[in-house]
Design a protein around this motif. Sequence first.
Motif, PDB file in Angstrom:
ATOM      1  N   PRO A  22       0.889  -1.201   0.081  1.00 56.41           N
ATOM      2  CA  PRO A  22       0.237   0.035  -0.144  1.00 56.41           C
ATOM      3  C   PRO A  22       0.860   1.104   0.020  1.00 56.41           C
ATOM      4  CG  PRO A  22      -0.762  -1.464   1.624  1.00 56.41           C
ATOM      5  CD  PRO A  22       0.691  -1.851   1.091  1.00 56.41           C
ATOM      6  N   PHE A  23       0.439   2.289  -0.498  1.00 55.26           N
ATOM      7  CA  PHE A  23       1.177   3.613  -0.444  1.00 55.26           C
ATOM      8  C   PHE A  23       0.091   4.756  -0.435  1.00 55.26           C
ATOM      9  CE2 PHE A  23      -0.377   3.779  -4.853  1.00 55.26           C
ATOM     10  CZ  PHE A  23      -0.354   5.020  -5.216  1.00 55.26           C
ATOM     11  N   ASP A  24       0.713   5.985   0.334  1.00 54.24           N
ATOM     12  CA  ASP A  24      -0.083   7.102   0.523  1.00 54.24           C
ATOM     13  C   ASP A  24      -0.156   7.915  -0.919  1.00 54.24           C
ATOM     14  OD1 ASP A  24      -1.280   9.650   0.993  1.00 54.24           O
ATOM     15  OD2 ASP A  24      -0.387   9.695   3.287  1.00 54.24           O
ATOM     16  N   PRO A  25      -1.109   8.015  -1.516  1.00 55.12           N
ATOM     17  CA  PRO A  25      -0.964   8.860  -2.891  1.00 55.12           C
ATOM     18  C   PRO A  25      -0.659  10.190  -2.732  1.00 55.12           C
ATOM     19  CG  PRO A  25      -3.505   8.161  -2.354  1.00 55.12           C
ATOM     20  CD  PRO A  25      -2.542   7.461  -1.170  1.00 55.12           C
ATOM     21  N   GLY A  26      -1.092  10.654  -1.380  1.00 54.17           N
ATOM     22  CA  GLY A  26      -0.636  12.236  -1.298  1.00 54.17           C
ATOM     23  C   GLY A  26      -1.509  13.153  -2.239  1.00 54.17           C
ATOM     24  N   ARG A  27      -2.543  12.669  -2.979  1.00 52.03           N
ATOM     25  CA  ARG A  27      -3.305  13.476  -3.584  1.00 52.03           C
ATOM     26  C   ARG A  27      -4.680  12.977  -3.884  1.00 52.03           C
ATOM     27  NH1 ARG A  27       1.469  12.240  -4.785  1.00 52.03           N
ATOM     28  NH2 ARG A  27       2.031  14.114  -6.307  1.00 52.03           N
ATOM     29  N   PRO A  28      -5.714  13.703  -4.258  1.00 53.17           N
ATOM     30  CA  PRO A  28      -6.945  13.166  -4.617  1.00 53.17           C
ATOM     31  C   PRO A  28      -7.067  11.795  -5.470  1.00 53.17           C
ATOM     32  CG  PRO A  28      -7.342  15.454  -4.345  1.00 53.17           C
ATOM     33  CD  PRO A  28      -5.782  15.232  -4.506  1.00 53.17           C
ATOM     34  N   VAL A  29      -7.668  10.951  -5.123  1.00 56.90           N
ATOM     35  CA  VAL A  29      -8.126   9.767  -5.926  1.00 56.90           C
ATOM     36  C   VAL A  29      -9.566   9.669  -6.224  1.00 56.90           C
ATOM     37  CG1 VAL A  29      -7.918   7.203  -6.518  1.00 56.90           C
ATOM     38  CG2 VAL A  29      -5.937   8.569  -5.517  1.00 56.90           C
ATOM     39  N   LEU A  30     -10.171  10.233  -7.132  1.00 54.24           N
ATOM     40  CA  LEU A  30     -11.690  10.131  -7.587  1.00 54.24           C
ATOM     41  C   LEU A  30     -12.013   9.114  -8.252  1.00 54.24           C
ATOM     42  CD1 LEU A  30     -11.778  14.140  -7.806  1.00 54.24           C
ATOM     43  CD2 LEU A  30     -11.782  12.854  -5.898  1.00 54.24           C
ATOM     44  N   VAL A  31     -12.942   8.422  -7.989  1.00 49.79           N
ATOM     45  CA  VAL A  31     -13.395   7.184  -8.577  1.00 49.79           C
ATOM     46  C   VAL A  31     -14.669   7.169  -9.057  1.00 49.79           C
ATOM     47  CG1 VAL A  31     -13.838   4.766  -8.367  1.00 49.79           C
ATOM     48  CG2 VAL A  31     -11.955   5.725  -7.138  1.00 49.79           C
ATOM     49  N   LEU A  32     -14.990   6.782 -10.292  1.00 52.49           N
ATOM     50  CA  LEU A  32     -16.463   6.842 -10.731  1.00 52.49           C
ATOM     51  C   LEU A  32     -16.668   5.338 -10.974  1.00 52.49           C
ATOM     52  CD1 LEU A  32     -18.808   8.608 -12.016  1.00 52.49           C
ATOM     53  CD2 LEU A  32     -17.587   8.408 -13.991  1.00 52.49           C
ATOM     54  N   GLN A  33     -17.896   4.665 -10.472  1.00 50.72           N
ATOM     55  CA  GLN A  33     -18.093   3.507 -10.484  1.00 50.72           C
ATOM     56  C   GLN A  33     -19.500   3.097 -10.792  1.00 50.72           C
ATOM     57  OE1 GLN A  33     -15.813   0.844 -10.148  1.00 50.72           O
ATOM     58  NE2 GLN A  33     -17.695  -0.546 -10.302  1.00 50.72           N
ATOM     59  N   GLY A  34     -19.974   2.337 -11.661  1.00 53.59           N
ATOM     60  CA  GLY A  34     -21.258   1.798 -11.860  1.00 53.59           C
ATOM     61  C   GLY A  34     -21.635   0.660 -10.784  1.00 53.59           C
ATOM     62  N   ALA A  35     -22.763   0.873 -10.278  1.00 51.20           N
ATOM     63  CA  ALA A  35     -23.594  -0.380  -9.063  1.00 51.20           C
ATOM     64  C   ALA A  35     -23.495  -1.583  -9.710  1.00 51.20           C
ATOM     65  CB  ALA A  35     -24.473   0.257  -8.724  1.00 51.20           C
ATOM     66  N   GLU A  36     -23.599  -1.469 -11.314  1.00 51.38           N
ATOM     67  CA  GLU A  36     -24.193  -2.719 -12.072  1.00 51.38           C
ATOM     68  C   GLU A  36     -23.138  -3.119 -12.833  1.00 51.38           C
ATOM     69  OE1 GLU A  36     -27.850  -2.191 -14.267  1.00 51.38           O
ATOM     70  OE2 GLU A  36     -28.726  -1.525 -12.153  1.00 51.38           O
ATOM     71  N   ASP A  37     -21.921  -2.897 -12.567  1.00 49.14           N
ATOM     72  CA  ASP A  37     -20.487  -3.398 -13.131  1.00 49.14           C
ATOM     73  C   ASP A  37     -20.420  -4.767 -12.897  1.00 49.14           C
ATOM     74  OD1 ASP A  37     -18.058  -3.740 -14.247  1.00 49.14           O
ATOM     75  OD2 ASP A  37     -17.563  -1.852 -13.635  1.00 49.14           O
ATOM     76  N   LEU A  38     -20.310  -5.709 -13.802  1.00 50.67           N
ATOM     77  CA  LEU A  38     -20.002  -6.916 -13.646  1.00 50.67           C
ATOM     78  C   LEU A  38     -18.573  -7.522 -13.636  1.00 50.67           C
ATOM     79  CD1 LEU A  38     -23.111  -8.654 -15.749  1.00 50.67           C
ATOM     80  CD2 LEU A  38     -23.026  -8.161 -13.285  1.00 50.67           C
ATOM     81  N   ASP A  39     -18.024  -6.500 -14.225  1.00 47.36           N
ATOM     82  CA  ASP A  39     -16.390  -6.863 -14.535  1.00 47.36           C
ATOM     83  C   ASP A  39     -15.545  -6.363 -13.404  1.00 47.36           C
ATOM     84  OD1 ASP A  39     -16.271  -7.887 -17.381  1.00 47.36           O
ATOM     85  OD2 ASP A  39     -17.020  -5.892 -17.733  1.00 47.36           O
ATOM     86  N   VAL A  40     -16.058  -5.202 -12.976  1.00 52.49           N
ATOM     87  CA  VAL A  40     -15.233  -4.611 -11.643  1.00 52.49           C
ATOM     88  C   VAL A  40     -16.372  -4.496 -10.507  1.00 52.49           C
ATOM     89  CG1 VAL A  40     -14.024  -2.817 -10.521  1.00 52.49           C
ATOM     90  CG2 VAL A  40     -13.391  -3.654 -12.928  1.00 52.49           C
ATOM     91  N   PRO A  41     -16.734  -5.397  -9.932  1.00 52.72           N
ATOM     92  CA  PRO A  41     -17.756  -5.183  -8.768  1.00 52.72           C
ATOM     93  C   PRO A  41     -17.726  -4.158  -7.692  1.00 52.72           C
ATOM     94  CG  PRO A  41     -16.924  -7.524  -8.878  1.00 52.72           C
ATOM     95  CD  PRO A  41     -15.937  -6.671  -9.679  1.00 52.72           C
ATOM     96  N   ILE A  42     -18.765  -3.514  -7.337  1.00 53.87           N
ATOM     97  CA  ILE A  42     -18.586  -2.150  -6.653  1.00 53.87           C
ATOM     98  C   ILE A  42     -17.885  -2.449  -5.434  1.00 53.87           C
ATOM     99  CG2 ILE A  42     -20.857  -2.312  -5.539  1.00 53.87           C
ATOM    100  CD1 ILE A  42     -21.229   0.531  -6.267  1.00 53.87           C
ATOM    101  N   ALA A  43     -17.862  -3.688  -5.055  1.00 64.99           N
ATOM    102  CA  ALA A  43     -17.254  -3.884  -3.563  1.00 64.99           C
ATOM    103  C   ALA A  43     -15.733  -3.807  -3.822  1.00 64.99           C
ATOM    104  CB  ALA A  43     -17.560  -5.155  -3.181  1.00 64.99           C
TER     105      ALA A  43
END
Length: 265
Positions: free
Chosen positions: A201-222
């Motif tokens: 793990p590493f501290d990114p030190g800057r914002p990491v903003l994520v856009l995620q679909g709740a119905e994504d089957l390839d990358v589950p929201i969890a």
Amino acid sequence: MGLHRMGAPEPQFITVGSGARARKIAYLAQPAAREGGPGLLWLTGLKSDMVSTKAEALAAWTAARGLGFTRFDYSGHGRSEGRFEDATISDWLEESAAVLALTRGAQVLVGSSTGAHVALLLLRRLIATAPEEARRVPGLVLIAPAWDLTELMWSQLPSEARREIVELGQWIRPSPYDPAGYPITKRFIDDGRRHLLKDSPFDPGRPVLVLQGAEDLDVPIAHARALASALPGDWVRITEIADGEHRLSRPQDLVALYGLIGELI
């Protein structure tokens, strides 16, 4: 979808690697309106290319705002050299660093799916080895982040596919985006395990903003929500789209994407 279509810009090429590993990487660079002005570096998804729907939409959006926009094809993708089955995460990370080095000024890393994983690895590498370059990155915008890609893939594979990879060296993964499917090699999985965020793990030190679909089957929201556990420092913020699927390239999805990028530019 290729760059040879009517009216499409012709890419430039940069050679990455040396000796037998040297490969020509295709890229498109749209300069910022003012010298050294801010821009985006776009990192594509697996088996996608730099003229995908989201990439083309971002090219138009950045041009209208005088922002730079740099995009490229990983080896084994699009107009770049190499076969997909020969490429690894290590290769794509090296290529991403080489293309970022072509840019000037602040660069927001915008990564989609596999590209989100590569963007995180690139930031981790820059913080550790090139802090001056890292300072040019004000933040990351990640779409459906397939972080720790090879472990995510492995967890989703049926047992016979895992056995084929281990015993035969590869398995052809069916894809709704490609009727021929695509090969997942043991070398790809083994290499990916050298780059796991959960192990380092590493501290990114800057914002990491994520856009995620709740119905994504390839990358589950969890999986997207769990990214915060690999990035200490309370930098991760997730915008969830209730009816969103993996691609997130509908007009309303793009509006949400532009909003996140706008926060960092």
